[in-house]
Design an enzyme around this catalytic site. Structure first.
Site, PDB file in Angstrom:
ATOM      1  N   HIS A 265     -34.491  24.154  16.687  1.00 36.06           N
ATOM      2  CA  HIS A 265     -34.365  25.446  17.382  1.00 36.06           C
ATOM      3  C   HIS A 265     -33.485  26.487  16.680  1.00 36.06           C
ATOM      4  CE1 HIS A 265     -30.729  23.405  18.639  1.00 36.06           C
ATOM      5  NE2 HIS A 265     -31.276  22.796  19.675  1.00 36.06           N
TER       6      HIS A 265
ATOM      7  N   ARG B 296     -35.874  13.582  30.175  1.00 36.74           N
ATOM      8  CA  ARG B 296     -34.743  13.229  31.031  1.00 36.74           C
ATOM      9  C   ARG B 296     -34.694  11.798  31.555  1.00 36.74           C
ATOM     10  NH1 ARG B 296     -31.702  17.316  29.276  1.00 36.74           N
ATOM     11  NH2 ARG B 296     -32.211  19.359  30.162  1.00 36.74           N
TER      12      ARG B 296
ATOM     13  N   HIS C 142     -39.867  18.659  20.183  1.00 31.87           N
ATOM     14  CA  HIS C 142     -38.535  18.835  20.785  1.00 31.87           C
ATOM     15  C   HIS C 142     -38.660  19.066  22.289  1.00 31.87           C
ATOM     16  CE1 HIS C 142     -34.240  20.527  20.099  1.00 31.87           C
ATOM     17  NE2 HIS C 142     -34.379  20.188  21.382  1.00 31.87           N
TER      18      HIS C 142
ATOM     19  N   HIS D 134     -29.535  19.078  15.545  1.00 30.99           N
ATOM     20  CA  HIS D 134     -28.998  20.175  16.346  1.00 30.99           C
ATOM     21  C   HIS D 134     -27.752  20.642  15.605  1.00 30.99           C
ATOM     22  CE1 HIS D 134     -27.620  21.940  20.368  1.00 30.99           C
ATOM     23  NE2 HIS D 134     -26.521  21.988  19.627  1.00 30.99           N
TER      24      HIS D 134
ATOM     25  N   ASP E 124     -38.235  23.072  23.141  1.00 34.57           N
ATOM     26  CA  ASP E 124     -36.936  22.648  23.676  1.00 34.57           C
ATOM     27  C   ASP E 124     -36.997  22.648  25.205  1.00 34.57           C
ATOM     28  OD1 ASP E 124     -34.366  21.767  23.891  1.00 34.57           O
ATOM     29  OD2 ASP E 124     -33.418  23.628  23.211  1.00 34.57           O
TER      30      ASP E 124
ATOM     31  N   HIS F  51     -37.251  17.464  26.355  1.00 31.24           N
ATOM     32  CA  HIS F  51     -36.344  16.628  27.134  1.00 31.24           C
ATOM     33  C   HIS F  51     -37.083  16.206  28.398  1.00 31.24           C
ATOM     34  CE1 HIS F  51     -32.779  17.849  24.736  1.00 31.24           C
ATOM     35  NE2 HIS F  51     -33.472  18.976  24.608  1.00 31.24           N
TER      36      HIS F  51
ATOM     37  N   PHE G 192     -27.075  24.630  30.450  1.00 31.19           N
ATOM     38  CA  PHE G 192     -27.896  25.132  29.351  1.00 31.19           C
ATOM     39  C   PHE G 192     -29.298  24.537  29.436  1.00 31.19           C
ATOM     40  CE2 PHE G 192     -23.692  25.603  27.230  1.00 31.19           C
ATOM     41  CZ  PHE G 192     -23.800  26.921  26.789  1.00 31.19           C
ATOM     42  N   GLY G 193     -30.327  25.369  29.272  1.00 32.51           N
ATOM     43  CA  GLY G 193     -31.675  24.831  29.150  1.00 32.51           C
ATOM     44  C   GLY G 193     -32.694  25.488  30.055  1.00 32.51           C
TER      45      GLY G 193
END
Length: 397
Positions: free
Chosen positions: A213, A46, A42, A160, A285, A44, A303-304
């Site tokens: 998550h 981008r 998991h 998710h 994540d 990102h 978020f993140g």
């Protein structure tokens, strides 16, 4: 030369061939541990679409620094990988720029809008699994249809879980911190109610199902019971949910992620889920954003957070050194379980760590373009000196 953990057979001569004589001599004077390449299901990275946050190149280099040899990249991109044409754009960048094995998810629905299935038949040969990460699939009928299609293709649904109608504009956990600091809270039911629905659908359809998550005590119990009932289900959590809770929140964007940091009771339930095998794997994540996007406080920041460079050190420092789990258990969570569940093999891949060396988390030293971490300033144990993926050095301290 080393302590070889979990029967990872890396011959001294194969390591020596990758290093200078001085570097190899240094390894021989210290106690190092060789671990198989970690696997994060998991992340990102981008790209395509948001390369100002992260790129395949910077993300994979950051992963290599963290000891990872394989990752699975989430589909909230531009264009969304909902067609062969779109996912090939990502695969072309991966082939060109990645220093590790990168396995992309395809989206469950077109444009991740939750209304119509993506071209799952054609996408199945290019994707590791199907996910609409960043969004929960709100329609029961669409999720049932997706599970039936995934089942027919021999693929997994990776979810998710979030009920939009229960969010109420929240952005941190609906707990004491939110109420005392006048913040809108995200209730735990927004997560576990969709897990509850999906468990029923997975049992009905026979689909392989994986939950992203998880963060609540109710989620742990639902998944624990589902496994007892024979549902083909696995799940992940992230280091920050095991180490922090909403008592640790500060008025900074680096403490904002989705799902949010929950209560202490949730954290303890997650730890128990790790210990008893309910939670199968650790995923980061890893979700980089620009400095501008993360500098607007808890309410307005994106978020993140990032985590792929610190995940092993965090887990070793707070879970292994404290005696909560063994080092062998940590390898199950970060290597063997994710690779087995996602059917990932990555050849001659490993990393070499000095476990008793300490360092202070400094985001300015991250390879990742994202710098937002709630662990800034933490002193951690375990430093990676070398990562090798498919016989090639991808990181060297």
């Amino acid at each position: 030369m080393t302590k070889i953990m979990a029967n990872v057979l890396v011959e001294s001569e194969s390591v020596k061939s990758l290093l200078t004589d001085a570097q190899f001599s240094h390894l021989n004077t210290c106690e190092y541990f060789i671990f198989p390449g970690f696997c994060d299901v998991h992340v990102h990275f981008r790209e395509p679409g948001f390369s100002y946050k992260e790129t395949i190149k910077t993300g994979s280099l950051a992963a290599a620094k963290g000891g990872y040899s394989a990752v699975c990249t989430m589909p909230n991109l531009n264009p969304v990988p909902d067609s062969v044409e779109n996912i090939k754009k990502q695969l072309d960048i991966i082939e060109r720029d990645s220093v590790i094995e990168v396995y992309p998810y395809a989206s469950i629905t077109k444009a991740q809008c939750g209304k119509e299935l993506s071209d799952m038949d054609e996408l199945s040969q290019y994707s590791i699994a199907f996910s609409d990460d960043g969004k929960g699939v709100q329609s029961d009928d669409i999720m049932r249809e997706a599970m039936l299609k995934a089942k027919s293709l021999g693929k997994m649904i990776v979810a998710h879980c979030e009920v939009n109608d229960l969010l109420n504009g929240g952005y941190i956990h609906d707990g004491v911190y939110a109420s005392t600091h006048q913040h809108r809270g995200i209730c735990s039911a927004s997560e576990y109610k969709q897990i509850e629905r999906d468990v029923k659908l997975a049992k009905e359809t026979g689909c392989k199902y994986h939950v992203c998550h998880i963060s609540t005590k109710e989620s742990v119990e639902l998944i624990r019971q589902a496994k007892k009932d024979g549902v083909d289900i696995t799940c992940e959590t992230a280091p920050h949910y095991l180490i922090l809770d909403d008592r640790d929140l500060q008025e900074e964007g680096r403490f904002k992620m989705n799902p949010p940091l929950r209560s202490a009771l949730d954290k303890y339930a997650l730890i128990e889920g790790i210990k008893d095998g309910t939670i199968d794997m650790i995923a980061t994540d890893h979700a980089p954003h620009s400095e501008k996007e993360k500098s607007k406080g808890l309410k307005m920041s994106a978020f993140g957070i990032v985590g792929i460079e610190t995940a092993f050190s965090l887990m070793y420092t707070f879970m292994v050194k404290t005696g909560i789990i063994s080092l062998e258990k940590l390898l199950d969570l970060m290597v063997y379980n994710p690779k087995k569940r996602f059917n990932i093999t990555d050849g001659d891949s490993y990393s070499i760590w000095k476990l008793d060396e300490e360092y202070v988390v400094n985001p300015e030293k991250f390879i990742s373009m994202g710098k937002a971490t709630p662990f800034e300033g933490y002193e951690l144990s375990a430093v990676n000196y070398l990562t090798v993926v498919n016989g090639k050095i991808t990181y060297k301290k």
